[in-house]
Scaffold this motif. Structure first.
Motif, short mmCIF file in Angstrom:
data_model
loop_
_atom_site.label_atom_id
_atom_site.label_comp_id
_atom_site.label_asym_id
_atom_site.label_seq_id
_atom_site.Cartn_x
_atom_site.Cartn_y
_atom_site.Cartn_z
N GLU A 196 42.63 87.79 80.50
CA GLU A 196 42.81 88.61 81.70
C GLU A 196 41.69 89.64 81.86
OE1 GLU A 196 46.02 91.75 79.80
OE2 GLU A 196 46.72 90.00 80.92
N ARG A 197 41.56 90.14 83.07
CA ARG A 197 40.54 91.15 83.42
C ARG A 197 39.19 90.80 82.80
NH1 ARG A 197 41.56 96.11 81.28
NH2 ARG A 197 43.12 95.37 79.81
N GLN A 198 38.79 89.57 83.03
CA GLN A 198 37.54 89.10 82.41
C GLN A 198 36.31 89.81 82.94
OE1 GLN A 198 37.39 84.81 82.80
NE2 GLN A 198 38.54 84.54 80.91
N ASP A 199 36.41 90.38 84.14
CA ASP A 199 35.24 91.04 84.72
C ASP A 199 35.18 92.53 84.39
OD1 ASP A 199 37.48 91.57 86.19
OD2 ASP A 199 36.54 91.29 88.16
N GLU A 200 36.09 92.98 83.53
CA GLU A 200 36.05 94.40 83.15
C GLU A 200 35.46 94.57 81.75
OE1 GLU A 200 39.86 96.37 83.69
OE2 GLU A 200 40.21 95.24 85.54
N PRO A 201 34.83 95.73 81.48
CA PRO A 201 34.18 95.93 80.17
C PRO A 201 35.19 96.09 79.03
CG PRO A 201 33.99 97.91 81.53
CD PRO A 201 34.59 96.85 82.41
N ILE A 202 34.74 95.82 77.84
CA ILE A 202 35.58 95.92 76.64
C ILE A 202 35.36 97.27 75.94
CG2 ILE A 202 35.56 93.42 76.30
CD1 ILE A 202 33.51 93.94 73.97
N PRO A 203 36.33 97.69 75.12
CA PRO A 203 36.14 98.96 74.38
C PRO A 203 34.99 98.87 73.37
CG PRO A 203 38.47 98.30 74.37
CD PRO A 203 37.69 97.14 74.93
N GLY A 204 34.83 97.70 72.74
CA GLY A 204 33.72 97.54 71.79
C GLY A 204 33.84 98.39 70.54
N ALA A 205 35.03 98.37 69.93
CA ALA A 205 35.22 99.11 68.68
C ALA A 205 34.48 98.41 67.55
CB ALA A 205 36.71 99.23 68.36
N ASN A 206 34.73 97.13 67.41
CA ASN A 206 34.04 96.37 66.36
C ASN A 206 32.66 95.91 66.85
OD1 ASN A 206 33.79 95.23 63.84
ND2 ASN A 206 34.88 93.35 64.38
N ASP A 207 32.62 95.32 68.03
CA ASP A 207 31.37 94.82 68.59
C ASP A 207 30.61 95.95 69.28
OD1 ASP A 207 29.31 93.36 69.62
OD2 ASP A 207 30.54 91.97 70.78
N GLY A 208 29.86 96.68 68.48
CA GLY A 208 29.12 97.84 68.99
C GLY A 208 29.46 99.07 68.17
N GLY A 209 30.71 99.51 68.24
CA GLY A 209 31.10 100.76 67.58
C GLY A 209 30.98 100.76 66.06
N SER A 210 31.31 99.64 65.43
CA SER A 210 31.40 99.63 63.96
C SER A 210 30.05 99.79 63.28
CB SER A 210 32.08 98.35 63.48
OG SER A 210 31.31 97.21 63.80
N GLY A 211 29.04 99.07 63.75
CA GLY A 211 27.72 99.17 63.13
C GLY A 211 27.18 100.58 63.25
N VAL A 212 27.38 101.17 64.42
CA VAL A 212 26.92 102.55 64.65
C VAL A 212 27.70 103.51 63.76
CG1 VAL A 212 26.80 104.40 66.38
CG2 VAL A 212 26.20 102.04 67.02
N GLY A 213 29.00 103.30 63.63
CA GLY A 213 29.83 104.16 62.78
C GLY A 213 29.35 104.15 61.35
N VAL A 214 29.04 102.96 60.84
CA VAL A 214 28.56 102.85 59.46
C VAL A 214 27.19 103.53 59.31
CG1 VAL A 214 27.70 101.20 57.73
CG2 VAL A 214 29.88 100.78 58.88
N LEU A 215 26.32 103.33 60.29
CA LEU A 215 24.97 103.90 60.17
C LEU A 215 24.98 105.42 60.33
CD1 LEU A 215 22.72 101.21 61.91
CD2 LEU A 215 23.21 101.55 59.47
N LEU A 216 25.87 105.95 61.15
CA LEU A 216 25.98 107.41 61.26
C LEU A 216 26.45 108.01 59.95
CD1 LEU A 216 27.54 108.03 64.80
CD2 LEU A 216 25.34 108.91 63.98
N GLU A 217 27.38 107.33 59.30
CA GLU A 217 27.86 107.85 58.01
C GLU A 217 26.74 107.79 56.96
OE1 GLU A 217 29.92 109.66 56.85
OE2 GLU A 217 30.23 109.18 54.73
N ILE A 218 25.95 106.73 57.00
CA ILE A 218 24.81 106.64 56.08
C ILE A 218 23.81 107.77 56.38
CG2 ILE A 218 22.78 105.22 55.48
CD1 ILE A 218 24.64 102.77 55.60
N ALA A 219 23.59 108.04 57.66
CA ALA A 219 22.69 109.13 58.05
C ALA A 219 23.21 110.47 57.54
CB ALA A 219 22.55 109.16 59.57
N ARG A 220 24.51 110.68 57.69
CA ARG A 220 25.11 111.94 57.22
C ARG A 220 24.87 112.12 55.72
NH1 ARG A 220 29.68 114.06 54.94
NH2 ARG A 220 30.52 112.02 54.38
#
Ligand code: AHN
Ligand code: ZN
Length: 335
Positions: free
Chosen positions: A148-172
């Protein structure tokens, strides 16, 4: 649609790191980066017990994902995308990195001009020996794998958010550690996920742009590690074909390290076909040997909620974040 501001800015953050290499022992049995033995996995590398590796906080990484989600979907040309970029830049500066952004306008497969920016956070910027750690920070504009709602954007927690989350923690962590002996560049790719699988090279527009226009002349890190979908419940990171072809010793090093510190449940030695992801262009265009740590669960496309609205915080596992973050940190500190 909100027109996104496009300021060609070069932000130099406070360089808080004063390199004081005290007793770091460097591991000299690294043969990564050579084009030799393409496709073959070389012998194992041992983790040095004398090296003090900071402890990766899974709670902190998880919070970084929640924060990204709070902006909304980070789709190029949108306000959440611009707001999240500002936050990411400030965050890296606050963690002592020298930060540069690489703004550009790239054309999507459907002709849409995308306002994008890659974000580059450097630690020990003058050190010749460097490692590159990367992930994409944008999210997919459509939920094409949903029912459903195929034309709406996704939250992107895993696909996008997770890699950034891990790298921010490494930066910290590395930003507050004067024992880091090598240079580390954390690069966040934009416009990775605006692609269409029927159009060649339509994914990974930010990394393709950077591979043709590196942020620094003669940039030559020893190798790169790209993180994609690294926070899912029951994640399984297989040895992906392009990583084996272009950077076999890095695959060996990372998988061996994960096993040594107890995370082989996540890092499977199963070899799986190559995929198109940011690492491919870094290998092929920039010629930097780079692997992809990417979830590839059996019986799914990557993970069960991939490119659906269900890719939200509920599918994020702190245990997975810890496995990836601690493994990558251990690899970095053993160089
Ligand atoms: C393909 O779908 C061909 N490659 C995966 C690239 C990707 C999409 N990474 C995250 N989302
Ligand atoms: Zn995606």
């Amino acid at each position: 649609m909100k027109k996104s501001v496009l300021k060609p800015i070069l932000l130099i953050g406070v360089l808080a790191l004063i390199a004081t290499p005290l007793f770091l022992v460097s591991c000299k049995n690294d043969n990564s980066g050579s084009g030799k033995g393409k496709g073959k996995l070389p012998p194992v590398v041992l983790v040095n017990p004398n090296i003090k590796v900071p402890s990766f906080s899974q709670d902190s990484a998880y919070k970084f994902i929640e924060k990204q989600l709070s902006f909304g979907p980070r789709v190029p040309n949108s306000a959440p995308h611009a707001d999240c970029a500002d936050w990411l830049i400030r965050k890296f500066i606050s963690y002592g990195a020298e930060v540069q952004t690489q703004p550009a306008v790239v054309q999507a497969y459907d002709g849409t001009p995308l306002n994008m920016q890659n974000i580059i956070a450097s630690y020990n910027p003058d050190r010749a020996q460097r490692i590159m750690l990367t992930a994409h920070w944008d999210t997919r504009p459509v939920a094409d794998q949903d029912v459903e709602r195929q034309d709406e954007p996704i939250p992107g927690a895993n696909d996008g958010g997770s890699g950034v989350g891990v790298l921010l923690e490494i930066a910290r962590l590395i930003g507050q550690d004067s024992n880091l002996n090598i240079g580390v560049d954390i690069i966040l790719w934009d416009a990775e996920d605006y692609g269409n699988s029927n159009v060649p090279d339509s994914y990974c527009l930010g990394s393709q742009y950077w591979a043709r226009n590196p942020h620094k002349a003669n940039y030559n890190p020893v190798y790169g590690i790209n993180l994609d979908m690294v926070g899912g419940i029951n994640a399984r990171f297989t040895q992906e074909g392009q990583s084996i072809t272009y950077a076999p010793s890095v695959v060996q090093k990372v998988w061996n390290t994960s096993s040594k510190i107890g995370y082989s449940k996540f890092f499977s030695t199963l070899k799986t076909p190559g995929i198109i992801d940011d690492h491919l262009y870094i290998n092929q265009i920039a010629k930097i040997p780079t692997i992809d740590i990417i979830d590839n669960q059996p019986g799914t496309s990557f993970f069960g909620q991939w490119h659906t609205h269900a890719d939200d915080i509920h599918i994020i596992s702190k245990e997975t974040l810890k496995a990836v973050g601690q493994t990558v940190l251990t690899v970095v500190y053993n160089e």
